[in-house]
Design a protein around this motif. Structure first.
Motif, PDB file in Angstrom:
ATOM      1  N   ARG A  41       0.856  -1.188   0.000  1.00 25.80           N
ATOM      2  CA  ARG A  41       0.000   0.000   0.000  1.00 25.80           C
ATOM      3  C   ARG A  41       0.892   1.238   0.000  1.00 25.80           C
ATOM      4  NH1 ARG A  41      -3.533  -2.300  -2.287  1.00 25.80           N
ATOM      5  NH2 ARG A  41      -1.905  -3.888  -2.410  1.00 25.80           N
ATOM      6  N   PRO A  42       0.489   2.307  -0.699  1.00 25.37           N
ATOM      7  CA  PRO A  42       1.342   3.505  -0.800  1.00 25.37           C
ATOM      8  C   PRO A  42       1.861   4.056   0.524  1.00 25.37           C
ATOM      9  CG  PRO A  42      -0.461   3.645  -2.362  1.00 25.37           C
ATOM     10  CD  PRO A  42      -0.716   2.418  -1.544  1.00 25.37           C
ATOM     11  N   PRO A  43       1.033   4.193   1.588  1.00 26.02           N
ATOM     12  CA  PRO A  43       1.605   4.714   2.846  1.00 26.02           C
ATOM     13  C   PRO A  43       2.688   3.814   3.426  1.00 26.02           C
ATOM     14  CG  PRO A  43      -0.792   4.848   2.884  1.00 26.02           C
ATOM     15  CD  PRO A  43      -0.423   4.005   1.706  1.00 26.02           C
ATOM     16  N   ALA A  44       2.494   2.477   3.307  1.00 27.44           N
ATOM     17  CA  ALA A  44       3.506   1.556   3.819  1.00 27.44           C
ATOM     18  C   ALA A  44       4.800   1.676   3.022  1.00 27.44           C
ATOM     19  CB  ALA A  44       2.980   0.118   3.767  1.00 27.44           C
ATOM     20  N   LEU A  45       4.678   1.798   1.704  1.00 27.08           N
ATOM     21  CA  LEU A  45       5.877   1.970   0.871  1.00 27.08           C
ATOM     22  C   LEU A  45       6.618   3.244   1.233  1.00 27.08           C
ATOM     23  CD1 LEU A  45       4.452   0.862  -2.605  1.00 27.08           C
ATOM     24  CD2 LEU A  45       6.075  -0.393  -1.171  1.00 27.08           C
ATOM     25  N   ALA A  51      12.300   4.784   6.298  1.00 28.06           N
ATOM     26  CA  ALA A  51      13.112   4.009   7.239  1.00 28.06           C
ATOM     27  C   ALA A  51      14.427   3.586   6.604  1.00 28.06           C
ATOM     28  CB  ALA A  51      12.331   2.783   7.707  1.00 28.06           C
ATOM     29  N   SER A  52      14.378   3.174   5.340  1.00 27.49           N
ATOM     30  CA  SER A  52      15.608   2.774   4.640  1.00 27.49           C
ATOM     31  C   SER A  52      16.567   3.947   4.494  1.00 27.49           C
ATOM     32  CB  SER A  52      15.258   2.221   3.248  1.00 27.49           C
ATOM     33  OG  SER A  52      14.498   1.043   3.360  1.00 27.49           O
ATOM     34  N   SER A  53      16.030   5.114   4.184  1.00 28.98           N
ATOM     35  CA  SER A  53      16.890   6.299   4.040  1.00 28.98           C
ATOM     36  C   SER A  53      17.573   6.636   5.354  1.00 28.98           C
ATOM     37  CB  SER A  53      16.051   7.496   3.564  1.00 28.98           C
ATOM     38  OG  SER A  53      15.495   7.240   2.297  1.00 28.98           O
ATOM     39  N   GLY A  54      16.824   6.526   6.458  1.00 30.25           N
ATOM     40  CA  GLY A  54      17.420   6.812   7.759  1.00 30.25           C
ATOM     41  C   GLY A  54      18.488   5.801   8.145  1.00 30.25           C
ATOM     42  N   LEU A  55      18.255   4.519   7.810  1.00 23.08           N
ATOM     43  CA  LEU A  55      19.214   3.475   8.177  1.00 23.08           C
ATOM     44  C   LEU A  55      20.518   3.573   7.380  1.00 23.08           C
ATOM     45  CD1 LEU A  55      16.881   0.373   8.612  1.00 23.08           C
ATOM     46  CD2 LEU A  55      18.223   1.520  10.379  1.00 23.08           C
ATOM     47  N   LEU A  64      21.456  -3.791   3.152  1.00 24.42           N
ATOM     48  CA  LEU A  64      20.891  -4.094   4.465  1.00 24.42           C
ATOM     49  C   LEU A  64      19.904  -3.013   4.901  1.00 24.42           C
ATOM     50  CD1 LEU A  64      20.908  -6.054   6.831  1.00 24.42           C
ATOM     51  CD2 LEU A  64      22.814  -4.758   7.807  1.00 24.42           C
ATOM     52  N   ALA A  65      20.221  -1.771   4.585  1.00 26.02           N
ATOM     53  CA  ALA A  65      19.319  -0.668   4.926  1.00 26.02           C
ATOM     54  C   ALA A  65      17.990  -0.791   4.183  1.00 26.02           C
ATOM     55  CB  ALA A  65      19.969   0.662   4.599  1.00 26.02           C
ATOM     56  N   LEU A  66      18.023  -1.352   2.977  1.00 27.57           N
ATOM     57  CA  LEU A  66      16.795  -1.556   2.214  1.00 27.57           C
ATOM     58  C   LEU A  66      15.997  -2.753   2.719  1.00 27.57           C
ATOM     59  CD1 LEU A  66      18.112  -0.899  -1.410  1.00 27.57           C
ATOM     60  CD2 LEU A  66      16.486   0.517  -0.154  1.00 27.57           C
TER      61      LEU A  66
END
Length: 206
Positions: A41-45, A51-55, A64-66
């Motif tokens: 779903r778009p909000p989850a994506l 979260a990936s960008s922050g990691l 791993l961040a992805l």
């Protein structure tokens, strides 16, 4: 196997291990599809991308961040489904849990009921699962008919003129949804997160 070859009785202590395995197997059949539905779903994506960008600032590996947010989200969805539907509920006011038993004595399905939270007669299905090798043989329909009879009996005991049975179904459980629609049930709401339905509630006035 015709539904007439089945009987329904309360679960016994010796049935417990088999019933638990049946419930867990039923959850496993849908959890991956529910996770895929929820995470696409778009909000989850958007949340996963954030979260990936922050990691990336914390982890040395971009791969791993992805992957890490996706794996954690999938694990959370699966654990939530198993906690909700993969265990035995406490005994309720409608008795049970109930099991469908073949004439040979084999337990092939499980049903648990609870009184509806809202005022009036009727019941809510809290567990409904059929063993894999007994599916498409009328077991689910037989358990559903038994649940309807219990809901009617409860409504009659309360002096209510009409009962309603509510059956929650994971959004990816197309087989169960088709069975319910074939038995006269209609989807009326449900629950989920971020505005997207993950569990639909099928209702039928009895």
């Amino acid at each position: 196997m015709a539904p007439g070859h089945l009987s329904v009785r309360e679960m016994r202590e010796e049935d417990k291990a088999l019933v638990l395995e049946m419930l867990k197997a039923g959850v496993k059949d849908t959890e991956n599809r529910v996770a895929l539905h929820a995470l696409t779903r778009p909000p989850a994506l958007l949340l996963l991308a954030a979260a990936s960008s922050g990691l990336r600032f914390v982890l040395a590996s971009c791969a791993l961040a992805l992957l890490l947010p996706v794996l954690l989200a999938v694990a959370a969805v699966k654990l939530g489904l198993r906690a909700r539907w993969g265990s035995l509920p406490p005994p309720g006011g409608l008795g049970g849990p109930w099991v469908a038993v073949q004439s040979s004595g084999d337990v092939c399905g499980v049903l648990a009921l609870a009184p509806r939270a809202s005022a009036g007669g009727g019941a809510r299905v809290t567990r409904l699962s059929v063993s894999r090798r007994h599916r498409r043989q009328g077991v689910g329909t037989r358990l559903l008919a038994f649940a309807e009879s219990r809901a009617r009996a409860r409504a009659g005991g309360l002096g209510e003129p009409q009962a309603q049975l509510v059956v929650p179904v994971a959004v990816a459980a197309w087989g169960v949804a088709g069975m319910l629609e074939g038995c006269g049930y209609q989807a009326q709401g449900g629950w989920g997160c971020m505005g997207y339905t993950l569990v639909r509630e099928f209702c039928k006035d009895l």
